[in-house]
Enzyme design. Sequence first.
Site, PDB file in Angstrom:
ATOM      1  N   ASP A   1       0.607   3.765   6.010  1.00 24.08           N
ATOM      2  CA  ASP A   1       0.901   3.397   4.622  1.00 24.08           C
ATOM      3  C   ASP A   1       0.617   4.561   3.666  1.00 24.08           C
ATOM      4  O   ASP A   1       1.520   5.115   3.053  1.00 24.08           O
ATOM      5  CB  ASP A   1       0.037   2.199   4.210  1.00 24.08           C
TER       6      ASP A   1
ATOM      7  N   GLY B   1      -8.256  20.664  18.994  1.00 24.81           N
ATOM      8  CA  GLY B   1      -7.852  22.055  19.182  1.00 24.81           C
ATOM      9  C   GLY B   1      -8.364  22.602  20.502  1.00 24.81           C
ATOM     10  O   GLY B   1      -8.762  21.856  21.399  1.00 24.81           O
ATOM     11  N   GLY B   2      -8.385  23.898  20.620  1.00 28.64           N
ATOM     12  CA  GLY B   2      -8.784  24.535  21.883  1.00 28.64           C
ATOM     13  C   GLY B   2     -10.293  24.613  22.072  1.00 28.64           C
ATOM     14  O   GLY B   2     -10.753  25.044  23.126  1.00 28.64           O
TER      15      GLY B   2
ATOM     16  N   GLN C   1       0.777  -1.242   0.000  1.00 26.70           N
ATOM     17  CA  GLN C   1       0.000   0.000   0.000  1.00 26.70           C
ATOM     18  C   GLN C   1       0.810   1.295   0.000  1.00 26.70           C
ATOM     19  O   GLN C   1       0.471   2.246  -0.716  1.00 26.70           O
ATOM     20  CB  GLN C   1      -0.941   0.015   1.216  1.00 26.70           C
TER      21      GLN C   1
ATOM     22  N   GLU D   1       1.241  -1.200   8.333  1.00 31.37           N
ATOM     23  CA  GLU D   1       0.430  -0.066   8.782  1.00 31.37           C
ATOM     24  C   GLU D   1       0.312   0.094  10.302  1.00 31.37           C
ATOM     25  O   GLU D   1       0.699   1.109  10.868  1.00 31.37           O
ATOM     26  CB  GLU D   1      -0.973  -0.209   8.170  1.00 31.37           C
TER      27      GLU D   1
END
Length: 424
Positions: free
Chosen positions: A167, A246-247, A16, A138
């Site tokens: 991959d 995130g915040g 892959q 993977e």
Amino acid sequence: MKALEGIKILDFTHVQSGPTCTQLLAWFGADVIKVERPGVGDATRKQLVDVPGADSLYFTMLNHNKRSIELDSKNATGKEVLTRLIEECDVLVENFAPGALDRMGFSWERIQEINPRIIMASIKGFGPGKYADCKVYENVAQCAGGSASTTGFLDGPPLVTGAQIGDSGTGLHLCLGIVTALYQREKTGRGQKVSCAMQDSVLNLARVKMRDQQRLQRGPLKEYSQYGEGIPFGDATPRAGNDSGGGQPGRILKCKGWENDPNAYTYFIIQAAVWEKVCDVIGKPEWKTQEGYAKPPERLDKLNEIFSTIEEWTKTKTKFEVMDICNPLNIPVGPILSMKEIAEDEGLYATGTMVRVDHPERGEYLSVGCPIKLSDSPAEVRRSPLLGEHTTEILSDVLGYKGDDLNRIVGSGAVGDVKAQAAE
Ligand code: CAO
């Protein structure tokens, strides 16, 4: 004209990671010549077979727009042909186990001797160091790159993710390295070696978790749900469940039909800028001004209560209704889409992100098209090659073998039986 028209890729990739990279190069217009072991080919041709006798979807969906040549690189004539391919090609891409190319007699030094302009691009599991000799797939990369330790719920084991960041993620990184090296070659005339380790690529994609690792030394990670729940942090970035990266706090919430549909969920972010709109939508206008709810830091120890209340509202709507109501208000939400829903989304076919491809052995199948759209070089998805489909064509048109010379190669056993018939 396609962006990479005229660029020849010696595609020595399999499975892959490497094929993802060379497929992108093919979509950008490069002539990708996939070199495969005679009679065997890329192992994925015969992995996860759904149509007996036909190349698997694993193979067909990763090898569009390529040509296939059967070539035994351990046979003397095969080495001669491989040397000619190295002379003719601009880039050699490989993802063999560490040392395999050297064992074939084609070290980077030797390859440079044959063609100083060639770019050699390699994927390995690990970079130089104690694990350099390991074979890697993977999920090993997801674990070694820090992703698994930060994925999953706090009270559960580490989890790998369905997106193939080890991959396909590494293939994407390698592709950028190759076009960058091609650009530099325009100025210097020299090729170079481009290396991508799967561990490094996963770590690059998990960059924000290394950010959190360092923040942890200065105090708790306040945007993680465990902070509000009063659960102490350890010394490593913890698993954050479905918390937003995130915040802005976010969670996956149930929607109408969740009892029977495993994907009746929405992602819901309570972005500070739209808090008042969230309060109105869910029928809690008092939270707009109420102490303990009005300001973002005050809400951090109440996220479970807040998201449960929002969920009471999302459970009365389908995930698409949630989207229709929240989007005009700029509240960031997103339905959890199943692969079935994506496969049925005609909008994605209109943009070429999903494509229907015809194949002589398996008939029509669905594939994911090129996700990178170039306005002057649109990708056209063509089916993957059958094993050795272009052997004779490549020997004669690319390498210039003709007449007796061509018959010598075909008769040598280096390019497989099928092609022997084709040349007769
Ligand atoms: N002619 C003759 N021999 C060939 C050949 C050809 N056309 N193509 C491959 N071979 C040989 C190789 O030379 C190698 O022989 P040696 O072991 O004698 O050197 C042999 O086939 C097997 O190659 P391999 O070791 O790369 O393949 P594997 O199935 O044993 O391992 C993988 C697969 C993926 C674990 C390994 O290639 C690897 O670690 N690659 C780097 C990391 C990577 O890309 N992993 C992701 C794969 S996608 O999940």
